[in-house]
Design a protein around this motif. Sequence first.
Motif, short mmCIF file in Angstrom:
data_model
loop_
_atom_site.label_atom_id
_atom_site.label_comp_id
_atom_site.label_asym_id
_atom_site.label_seq_id
_atom_site.Cartn_x
_atom_site.Cartn_y
_atom_site.Cartn_z
N GLY A 331 43.99 38.56 47.73
CA GLY A 331 44.72 38.09 48.91
C GLY A 331 46.15 38.58 48.93
O GLY A 331 46.67 39.01 49.97
N LEU A 332 46.81 38.54 47.77
CA LEU A 332 48.18 39.06 47.68
C LEU A 332 48.22 40.56 47.95
O LEU A 332 49.11 41.05 48.66
CB LEU A 332 48.75 38.77 46.29
N LEU A 333 47.25 41.29 47.39
CA LEU A 333 47.24 42.74 47.52
C LEU A 333 47.01 43.16 48.96
O LEU A 333 47.69 44.06 49.48
CB LEU A 333 46.16 43.33 46.60
N ARG A 336 50.11 42.59 51.04
CA ARG A 336 51.13 43.59 50.69
C ARG A 336 50.84 44.91 51.38
O ARG A 336 51.74 45.56 51.95
CB ARG A 336 51.14 43.76 49.17
N LEU A 337 49.59 45.33 51.38
CA LEU A 337 49.21 46.60 51.99
C LEU A 337 49.28 46.53 53.51
O LEU A 337 49.61 47.53 54.17
CB LEU A 337 47.80 46.99 51.53
N ARG A 338 48.98 45.39 54.09
CA ARG A 338 49.11 45.25 55.54
C ARG A 338 50.57 45.35 55.97
O ARG A 338 50.87 45.89 57.05
CB ARG A 338 48.49 43.94 56.00
N LEU A 355 38.80 41.53 46.18
CA LEU A 355 39.18 42.84 45.63
C LEU A 355 38.21 43.91 46.14
O LEU A 355 37.61 44.67 45.38
CB LEU A 355 39.23 42.78 44.11
N MET A 356 38.06 43.94 47.45
CA MET A 356 37.24 44.92 48.15
C MET A 356 37.98 45.25 49.44
O MET A 356 37.75 44.64 50.48
CB MET A 356 35.84 44.34 48.42
N ILE A 357 38.90 46.22 49.37
CA ILE A 357 39.87 46.46 50.43
C ILE A 357 39.75 47.90 50.92
O ILE A 357 39.69 48.84 50.13
CB ILE A 357 41.30 46.20 49.93
N LEU A 405 37.71 42.92 38.44
CA LEU A 405 38.07 41.61 38.97
C LEU A 405 39.07 40.86 38.11
O LEU A 405 39.56 39.80 38.52
CB LEU A 405 36.80 40.76 39.17
N SER A 406 39.39 41.38 36.93
CA SER A 406 40.41 40.77 36.08
C SER A 406 41.81 41.30 36.37
O SER A 406 42.75 41.01 35.63
CB SER A 406 40.06 41.02 34.60
N LEU A 407 41.97 42.08 37.43
CA LEU A 407 43.27 42.64 37.80
C LEU A 407 44.34 41.55 37.83
O LEU A 407 44.13 40.47 38.38
CB LEU A 407 43.17 43.29 39.18
N THR A 408 45.50 41.83 37.22
CA THR A 408 46.59 40.86 37.22
C THR A 408 47.50 41.07 38.43
O THR A 408 47.46 42.13 39.08
CB THR A 408 47.44 41.00 35.94
N VAL A 409 48.33 40.08 38.70
CA VAL A 409 49.29 40.21 39.81
C VAL A 409 50.23 41.38 39.56
O VAL A 409 50.54 42.15 40.48
CB VAL A 409 50.08 38.89 39.98
#
Length: 428
Positions: A331-333, A336-338, A355-357, A405-409
């Motif tokens: 959601g954060l990512l 940010r990209l938008r 995490l499917m963007i 899916l373990s990607l950190t902020v």
Amino acid sequence: MSDLYGRHKAVLPDWLALYYEDPLEITHGEGRYVWDANGKQYLDFFGGILTTMTAHALPEITKAVSEQAGRIIHSSTLYLNRPMVELAERVAQLSGIPDARVFFTTSGTEANDTALLLATSYRRSNQILAMRNSYHGRSFSTVGITGNKGWSPTSLSPLQTLYVHGGVRTRGPYADLSDAEFIAACVADLEDLLGHVRPPAALIAEPIQGVGGFTSPPDGLYAAFKRVLEERGILWIADEVQTGWGRTGDHFWGWQAHAENGPPDIITFAKGIGNGMSIGGVVARAEIMNCLDSNSISTFGGTQITMAAGLANLTYLLEHDLQGNARRVGGLLIERLRGVAAQLPGVREVRGRGLMIGIELVKPGTDTADPETAAAVLEAARAEGLLLGKGGGHNTSALRIAPPLSLTVAEAEEGAAILERALRSCVQ
């Protein structure tokens, strides 16, 4: 040209696609990072095509595979197989399908092949409904139902395929409608189509289209379709090869965004469950799974070493709430990209969930796909140490982002910063 690239070209097919003008050899990985043969480090935002689901070199999986390899690697499905039964029990329970049976394969292509065999045998029909812009694999039958001409090299098929509207929300004849109107129009189109043909065996659909560029319909479309299909006894196959196991964040399965009318009749899965080991599979109600009237086995589907990896991977995923992490970090990512995309006329849309963007690129001021710029962004991101994917039904003009899916902020911000620079340098 590297020596390895030259050797590759000398012995492998021309149609075996490689990314980058100077193709990359990845030699090892750890966590969300990989390294190439020259020792350069990259943040992996594609996970081997959504397959490295938890992390590279995850100790829990490495240990499970090593221990199983020390006992027995393979015996085929002709013998009882404890790891296969244990993983099947867990998948059946998680599927949401009542009285579920599970059959393991070695890939998503083979899983979809099996689902088509089951549906056509159960319904005694060779007609299949599929979505436009879809992708379901590279076998003869799955190529025949793929609705993306860039990945469908032949029109020959043992199946008669009918393509319906709905997989792409922002293109096509219904793009300007509201979500409710879009769903109503797609349902009306489906009902009209079914009024002109003999009842098909099944509808196969990806809840979010993977190779198609991470496009999707409004939530609830497939639930509305399912009501129409059930009236006619037509099955619903959810192709969860890319959307399963919590990647979308909001749900464990992609179909759950369309769950008003219950689960699909058949679910196919692959990719992430093995975290790189070759696992695919099909879940279906017992009456459907058991409809075949001849013997069958699988030599390599469900082999002990892949099942050990799948069990360890699924356990880690659930115990560490990676679905929740996908929802939070994804959601954060995406936001940010938008924010970046809003400043670039060449970015048509940033879409997806969890995490499917997907980031769709067009020539500024138009809806015309811009695959050249997408390729340039891929190269620019690689130069700064970020690996992305590509896709889309309009000449691969969409960037695909699907990290473990373990990607950190912090890692999400690192990747977003690199991607922002790449977009600003390439996109007008």
